[in-house]
Design a protein around this motif. Structure first.
Motif, PDB file in Angstrom:
ATOM      1  N   LEU A   1      42.724  36.463  40.881  1.00  0.00           N
ATOM      2  CA  LEU A   1      42.445  37.360  42.011  1.00  0.00           C
ATOM      3  C   LEU A   1      41.600  36.658  43.053  1.00  0.00           C
ATOM      4  N   SER A   2      41.700  37.166  44.256  1.00  0.00           N
ATOM      5  CA  SER A   2      40.777  36.718  45.305  1.00  0.00           C
ATOM      6  C   SER A   2      40.317  37.944  46.091  1.00  0.00           C
ATOM      7  N   ARG A   3      39.012  37.984  46.367  1.00  0.00           N
ATOM      8  CA  ARG A   3      38.432  39.049  47.179  1.00  0.00           C
ATOM      9  C   ARG A   3      37.634  38.395  48.293  1.00  0.00           C
ATOM     10  N   HIS A   4      37.495  39.110  49.383  1.00  0.00           N
ATOM     11  CA  HIS A   4      36.737  38.580  50.513  1.00  0.00           C
ATOM     12  C   HIS A   4      35.524  39.469  50.733  1.00  0.00           C
ATOM     13  N   VAL A   5      34.361  38.889  50.535  1.00  0.00           N
ATOM     14  CA  VAL A   5      33.116  39.640  50.643  1.00  0.00           C
ATOM     15  C   VAL A   5      32.256  38.963  51.708  1.00  0.00           C
ATOM     16  N   ASP A   6      31.952  39.693  52.775  1.00  0.00           N
ATOM     17  CA  ASP A   6      31.141  39.150  53.882  1.00  0.00           C
ATOM     18  C   ASP A   6      31.711  37.820  54.380  1.00  0.00           C
ATOM     19  N   GLY A   7      33.023  37.761  54.503  1.00  0.00           N
ATOM     20  CA  GLY A   7      33.656  36.549  55.034  1.00  0.00           C
ATOM     21  C   GLY A   7      33.817  35.434  54.026  1.00  0.00           C
ATOM     22  N   GLN A   8      33.309  35.637  52.837  1.00  0.00           N
ATOM     23  CA  GLN A   8      33.424  34.600  51.797  1.00  0.00           C
ATOM     24  C   GLN A   8      34.553  34.952  50.843  1.00  0.00           C
ATOM     25  N   ARG A   9      35.345  33.948  50.492  1.00  0.00           N
ATOM     26  CA  ARG A   9      36.419  34.167  49.526  1.00  0.00           C
ATOM     27  C   ARG A   9      35.867  33.976  48.114  1.00  0.00           C
ATOM     28  N   VAL A  10      36.050  35.003  47.289  1.00  0.00           N
ATOM     29  CA  VAL A  10      35.612  34.932  45.894  1.00  0.00           C
ATOM     30  C   VAL A  10      36.865  34.968  45.037  1.00  0.00           C
ATOM     31  N   SER A  11      36.968  34.072  44.060  1.00  0.00           N
ATOM     32  CA  SER A  11      38.155  34.102  43.203  1.00  0.00           C
ATOM     33  C   SER A  11      37.749  34.096  41.736  1.00  0.00           C
ATOM     34  N   ALA A  12      38.643  34.567  40.912  1.00  0.00           N
ATOM     35  CA  ALA A  12      38.411  34.570  39.475  1.00  0.00           C
ATOM     36  C   ALA A  12      39.767  34.556  38.787  1.00  0.00           C
ATOM     37  N   ALA A  13      39.789  34.111  37.552  1.00  0.00           N
ATOM     38  CA  ALA A  13      41.038  34.067  36.794  1.00  0.00           C
ATOM     39  C   ALA A  13      40.732  34.238  35.322  1.00  0.00           C
ATOM     40  N   GLY A  14      41.714  34.667  34.571  1.00  0.00           N
ATOM     41  CA  GLY A  14      41.517  34.810  33.137  1.00  0.00           C
ATOM     42  C   GLY A  14      42.769  35.289  32.454  1.00  0.00           C
ATOM     43  N   THR A  15      42.655  35.507  31.165  1.00  0.00           N
ATOM     44  CA  THR A  15      43.747  36.129  30.415  1.00  0.00           C
ATOM     45  C   THR A  15      43.168  37.337  29.705  1.00  0.00           C
ATOM     46  N   SER A  16      44.035  38.302  29.423  1.00  0.00           N
ATOM     47  CA  SER A  16      43.550  39.532  28.807  1.00  0.00           C
ATOM     48  C   SER A  16      44.688  40.228  28.070  1.00  0.00           C
ATOM     49  N   PRO A  17      44.381  40.877  26.945  1.00  0.00           N
ATOM     50  CA  PRO A  17      45.388  41.789  26.382  1.00  0.00           C
ATOM     51  C   PRO A  17      45.653  42.887  27.406  1.00  0.00           C
TER      52      PRO A  17
ATOM     53  N   THR B   1      39.403  46.798  32.400  1.00  0.00           N
ATOM     54  CA  THR B   1      38.017  46.535  31.997  1.00  0.00           C
ATOM     55  C   THR B   1      37.613  45.113  32.387  1.00  0.00           C
ATOM     56  N   ALA B   2      38.516  44.170  32.157  1.00  0.00           N
ATOM     57  CA  ALA B   2      38.208  42.772  32.502  1.00  0.00           C
ATOM     58  C   ALA B   2      38.013  42.599  34.010  1.00  0.00           C
ATOM     59  N   LEU B   3      38.691  43.436  34.782  1.00  0.00           N
ATOM     60  CA  LEU B   3      38.629  43.307  36.247  1.00  0.00           C
ATOM     61  C   LEU B   3      37.525  44.157  36.876  1.00  0.00           C
ATOM     62  N   LEU B   4      36.794  44.905  36.066  1.00  0.00           N
ATOM     63  CA  LEU B   4      35.801  45.847  36.620  1.00  0.00           C
ATOM     64  C   LEU B   4      34.832  45.235  37.637  1.00  0.00           C
ATOM     65  N   PRO B   5      34.341  43.999  37.413  1.00  0.00           N
ATOM     66  CA  PRO B   5      33.420  43.431  38.412  1.00  0.00           C
ATOM     67  C   PRO B   5      34.047  43.243  39.792  1.00  0.00           C
ATOM     68  N   TYR B   6      35.384  43.309  39.859  1.00  0.00           N
ATOM     69  CA  TYR B   6      36.078  43.044  41.122  1.00  0.00           C
ATOM     70  C   TYR B   6      36.716  44.305  41.706  1.00  0.00           C
TER      71      TYR B   6
ATOM     72  N   TRP C   1      43.420  47.642  43.993  1.00  0.00           N
ATOM     73  CA  TRP C   1      44.815  47.236  43.760  1.00  0.00           C
ATOM     74  C   TRP C   1      45.599  48.281  42.967  1.00  0.00           C
ATOM     75  N   PHE C   2      44.923  48.845  41.963  1.00  0.00           N
ATOM     76  CA  PHE C   2      45.637  49.734  41.041  1.00  0.00           C
ATOM     77  C   PHE C   2      45.669  51.188  41.517  1.00  0.00           C
ATOM     78  N   GLY C   3      44.767  51.536  42.413  1.00  0.00           N
ATOM     79  CA  GLY C   3      44.669  52.921  42.862  1.00  0.00           C
ATOM     80  C   GLY C   3      43.820  53.740  41.900  1.00  0.00           C
TER      81      GLY C   3
END
Lengths: 157, 198
Positions: free
Chosen positions: B164-180, B186-191, B196-198
């Motif tokens: 994923l990538s999010r833009h916070v105050d003009g800064q690009r933040v990215s993260a990646a992982g695997t999950s069941p 739950t894994a994406l909660l910090p983002y 995305w999901f509604g």
């Protein structure tokens, strides 16, 4: 391997992205590239591709940038595969920005002109490790993200 | 009650096509691009009527897979309304359009698609994803909110790889992982996955 000419930072490379690797809007129109479009492919024997393939835009000299891009897109048409569908796209990227994106993930890639039979403008991105999803996403969404349409029969994009 | 009231209206768009009795394209070991088979197809302009069409073998294999993926949604029918199913089918039809599909690629597997379906249901994903496929047969799904994007790659084993990538105050933040699949939200909660999901 043939002699390789390093491509300068201010120049550009173009990568073919088939429709299945394009992000689409609800109408099915490509609006971006998936990170996987920049992943090294698994070969039939199970090994990974040695390098990422692209076309070198500045191979076409003596014309302006938009014309070079069109010529580089046309350069892909001489290859046997893959076919270029009408909804496929080409990703244009500045070489310096691609190198910088890779450096931000601790990779020093070698981007060179490496002509192939029927694909004289072919460029390779070597020493590239596509295991990092975040690097692929950075390329797809930022560093190598300018979208261009294929050339229709008759010459327009 | 009239007889007509007992008849359930059926849209031809929701009906699968079927073959006229020839062997499945999947039984051919070579890619004989020149061969063709006769198919029987529902007429879209005249529901209930059929017509015969000819398709090259490669296209038949892609069409077979499209039907298999559509049929796999039946396992999840209770969780999907007709609008949602139609949107999903539209995405699959675009993905497996023979005019676009690169026939040397491995087609998206039913197991990967079912992983995506379970991911959508377990995580209460309300928004329709964009669909794609890796060259080795895994379904890709993505959701966008402005510049922010989530891309999920569905493995056959009820696990997903995400980036994923999010833009916070003009800064690009990215993260990646695997999950069941069951724990993706739950894994994406910090983002803030609700973007995305509604």
């Amino acid at each position: 391997m043939a002699d390789l000419k390093t491509i300068a930072d201010e120049e550009h490379v173009l990568r073919f992205v088939q429709y299945s690797l394009c992000e689409k809007n609800d109408a099915g129109e490509p609006i971006g590239f998936y990170p996987q479009a920049f992943s090294l492919k698994v070969q039939p024997d199970g090994s990974l591709e040695e390098y990422l393939s692209a076309g070198w835009v500045e191979y076409y000299e003596g014309v302006d940038h938009p014309t070079r891009v069109k010529a580089a897109i046309a350069g892909f048409g001489k290859r046997e595969r893959p076919k270029v569908g009408a909804n496929a796209r080409f990703a244009l990227g500045n070489v310096g920005r691609i190198r910088e994106a890779c450096r931000s993930h601790s990779q020093t890639v070698r981007i060179s002109h490496e002509p192939l039979p029927n694909f004289e403008s072919h460029a390779s991105i070597r020493q590239f490790n596509s295991a990092s999803s975040e690097l692929l996403d950075l390329l797809a969404a930022d560093a190598w993200a300018e979208m261009h349409k294929p050339i229709k029969k008759g010459g327009s994009t | 009650m009239s007889v007509n009231a007992l008849v359930t209206p059926i849209s031809s768009a929701t009906l699968p096509n079927f073959k006229s009795g020839n062997a499945s394209a999947a039984t051919y070991a070579v890619p004989p691009a020149k061969l063709s088979e006769q198919w029987v197809q529902w007429r879209k302009d005249d529901p209930g009527q059929v017509l015969t069409v000819t398709r090259p073998i490669e296209e038949e294999a892609v069409f077979d897979r499209l039907v298999a993926l559509k049929m796999a949604t039946a396992d999840f029918a209770v969780h999907m309304n007709s609008e949602r199913r139609a949107g999903l089918f539209k995405g699959l039809e675009g993905l497996l359009d023979p005019d676009e599909w690169v026939f040397t690629d491995k087609m998206p597997s039913v197991a990967s698609f079912k992983t995506l379906m379970r991911m959508i249901i377990h995580n209460h994903v309300a928004r329709r994803p964009s669909l794609g496929a890796t060259t080795d047969g895994k379904i890709i799904a993505s959701w966008r909110s402005g510049e922010d994007r989530l891309v999920v790659e569905a493995f056959a084993s009820d696990e997903v790889r995400w980036v994923l990538s999010r833009h916070v105050d003009g800064q690009r933040v990215s993260a990646a992982g695997t999950s069941p699949v069951a724990f993706l939200r739950t894994a994406l909660l910090p983002y803030a996955p609700e973007a995305w999901f509604g």
